[in-house]
Scaffold this active site. Structure first.
Site, PDB file in Angstrom:
ATOM      1  N   GLY A  12       9.902  57.782  76.484  1.00 45.14           N
ATOM      2  CA  GLY A  12       8.895  58.220  77.439  1.00 45.14           C
ATOM      3  C   GLY A  12       9.239  57.767  78.849  1.00 45.14           C
ATOM      4  N   ASP A  13       8.445  58.200  79.815  1.00 44.83           N
ATOM      5  CA  ASP A  13       8.638  57.843  81.235  1.00 44.83           C
ATOM      6  C   ASP A  13       9.980  58.321  81.768  1.00 44.83           C
ATOM      7  OD1 ASP A  13       6.163  56.271  81.245  1.00 44.83           O
ATOM      8  OD2 ASP A  13       7.288  54.799  80.090  1.00 44.83           O
ATOM      9  N   HIS A  41       2.089  61.269  84.113  1.00 41.01           N
ATOM     10  CA  HIS A  41       3.209  61.773  84.893  1.00 41.01           C
ATOM     11  C   HIS A  41       2.819  61.801  86.367  1.00 41.01           C
ATOM     12  CE1 HIS A  41       1.099  65.222  82.971  1.00 41.01           C
ATOM     13  NE2 HIS A  41       1.078  65.714  84.195  1.00 41.01           N
ATOM     14  N   THR A 238       3.882  56.122  68.998  1.00 43.37           N
ATOM     15  CA  THR A 238       2.577  56.699  69.277  1.00 43.37           C
ATOM     16  C   THR A 238       2.033  57.333  67.996  1.00 43.37           C
ATOM     17  OG1 THR A 238       1.355  58.075  70.857  1.00 43.37           O
ATOM     18  CG2 THR A 238       3.459  58.965  70.024  1.00 43.37           C
ATOM     19  N   THR A 299       0.166  55.021  83.456  1.00 41.57           N
ATOM     20  CA  THR A 299      -1.106  54.852  82.753  1.00 41.57           C
ATOM     21  C   THR A 299      -1.613  53.416  82.808  1.00 41.57           C
ATOM     22  OG1 THR A 299      -0.581  56.660  81.246  1.00 41.57           O
ATOM     23  CG2 THR A 299      -2.262  55.103  80.524  1.00 41.57           C
ATOM     24  N   THR A 300      -0.753  52.451  82.526  1.00 44.03           N
ATOM     25  CA  THR A 300      -1.186  51.057  82.399  1.00 44.03           C
ATOM     26  C   THR A 300      -0.802  50.184  83.579  1.00 44.03           C
ATOM     27  OG1 THR A 300       0.863  50.416  81.277  1.00 44.03           O
ATOM     28  CG2 THR A 300      -0.944  51.223  79.893  1.00 44.03           C
ATOM     29  N   ARG A 304       7.932  48.250  83.193  1.00 41.37           N
ATOM     30  CA  ARG A 304       8.771  48.795  82.133  1.00 41.37           C
ATOM     31  C   ARG A 304       9.992  47.911  81.916  1.00 41.37           C
ATOM     32  NH1 ARG A 304       8.252  54.351  85.221  1.00 41.37           N
ATOM     33  NH2 ARG A 304       6.236  55.071  84.436  1.00 41.37           N
TER      34      ARG A 304
END
Length: 437
Positions: A12-13, A41, A238, A299-300, A304
């Site tokens: 992701g990301d 995003h 997920t 989001t959080t 990373r």
């Protein structure tokens, strides 16, 4: 006409938002097929930074229909907040559609998500705490609330009565959390339903109507391949299927409707949350990639984890998704490095392996085997054609294409729309890309 799936080829990301935004110019319909507000995003438009979690990137194009599909889980409060943000930025939202059969994240889902993660202690998964897992769990147990239920008070009361009693008992007796009041929840969610009602459609009917009209349909995944419930680094995954096959289930289409699949990967690797990460860096190099790449979750806000490009998981993503081509993002983040490492295989228990192990415990014991390539030590941010790139940057991209056994169609060199090299139009061009080994 071409129907294209865009997936993340890592954890992701990867920059799917920018690539989807780019491809949305040629799309008539953009479909988000799985996930919820646990993904985000970021899109940069005319110096404006827009952060979205549920609404597809194609919403920026007034003529494009944006459909949030049946495979998603919808937090209506967050969705309405995004709609208000878009309206405040003078963006037309009339093209937004929401599947009536998408499941709804309820307040008890968020409470349970946070409580269960806290109880796991050292065994925590790294959930975003947004209630995604519990929402999908209720969907599987056939006790979930769907968007269509928010449009009818009697139906919502009937659907909610049993699950809310059960969840309140769990919250009180197991986790020591105050129970939720049924009338408060019903009133709140009926209000959400009233605001969302103009956007609610039958998902499958809407997509197949577009297909019959030979419209270009873009299927947008959230998260990435290595977070897939079935094919990722379980249990650090997920609760849905971000892989290309998930588009068929989450949107309600058959595989014959898909013409091509585009994978998005960073020129290095990042991961948020817990779980094995063989190429993870520490110290100065980690800090350098984090700062230059702005590696903090949409989001959080969590930092990373950063590491070198992992060709093993890259090849795995190509296989699992059936990738036709690749978009490589954030190449510019590597501009200052004098040498760049790429993982080409793993060493596990003294043996060289070139495949992704299915056990998270085995994966955690894998040591990366690297090849070192020279850096280019100059800026690529203003490059707009392949021939503008430094020779070493071109060599790096060709190495990745050879390693992953898939051609590269797009190279991104920054957050802005114009900081992009389109090697081959994945929608209107032939089914090939020019940048390969």
């Amino acid at each position: 006409m071409a129907n294209v799936v865009v997936i993340g080829a890592q954890w992701g990301d990867e920059g799917k938002g920018k690539i989807t935004d780019l491809l949305s110019r040629s799309a008539d319909v953009v479909v988000r097929y799985q996930g919820g507000v646990n993904a985000g995003h970021t899109i940069v438009v005319d110096d404006r930074v827009l952060k979205l979690h549920l609404i597809p990137s194609g919403i920026l194009y007034p003529e494009t229909i944006c459909l949030i599909g049946s495979g998603t889980v919808v937090d209506p409060k967050v969705m309405l907040g995004e709609l208000d943000m878009l309206i405040a930025n003078d963006i037309d939202i009339s093209g937004l559609q929401l599947a009536s059969t998408a499941h709804v994240t309820m307040p008890y889902h968020r409470l349970l998500d946070l409580a269960m993660e806290k109880q796991r202690g050292d065994r925590r998964i790294g959930t975003t705490g947004r209630g995604i897992g519990p929402t999908y769990a209720d969907k599987s147990q056939r006790s979930g609330i769907r968007v269509i239920d928010l449009l009818d008070e009697a139906r919502l009361r009937e659907r909610l009565e049993g699950p809310l009693q059960e969840k309140n008992q769990l919250l009180e007796t197991i986790y020591g959390v105050e129970p939720l009041d049924a009338e408060t929840v019903i009133k709140e969610y009926l209000g959400y339903g009233k605001r969302l009602a103009p956007h609610v459609v039958e998902c499958t009917q809407a997509i197949h109507q577009a297909a019959r009209a030979r419209k270009n349909i873009l299927f947008e995944g959230a998260q990435g391949t290595l977070l897939d419930l079935d094919h990722g680094t379980y249990p650090y995954v997920t609760s849905s299927n971000p892989v290309s096959g998930g588009a068929c289930i989450g949107a309600g289409v058959g595989p014959t409707l898909i013409d091509r699949v585009i994978g998005v990967a960073k020129a290095y690797t990042t991961r948020v949350g817990e779980g094995p990460f063989p190429t993870e860096l520490s110290g100065r190099l980690n800090d350098q990639l984090t700062e230059r790449g702005g590696e903090f979750g949409t989001t959080t806000g969590r930092r990373r984890r950063c590491g070198w490009f992992d060709g093993v998981i890259g090849r795995y993503a190509v296989q699992v998704n059936g990738l036709d081509c690749l978009a490589v993002t954030k190449l510019d983040v590597l501009d200052e490095l004098d040498a760049i490492q790429v993982c080409v295989a793993y060493e596990l228990d003294g043996e060289r392996i070139e495949h992704f192990p299915s056990s998270a415990e085995d994966f955690a014991r894998c040591n990366p085997l690297f090849e070192t390539l020279p850096g280019w030590q100059c800026s690529t941010e203003d490059c707009r054609k392949l021939e503008d790139l430094p020779d070493a940057a071109m060599a790096y991209l060709r190495f990745l294409a050879d390693l992953m056994e898939v051609p590269i169609a797009i190279v991104s060199l920054g957050a802005s729309r114009d900081q992009t090299i389109v090697v081959e139009d994945p929608i209107h061009g032939p089914k090939r890309a020019l940048l390969s080994a």
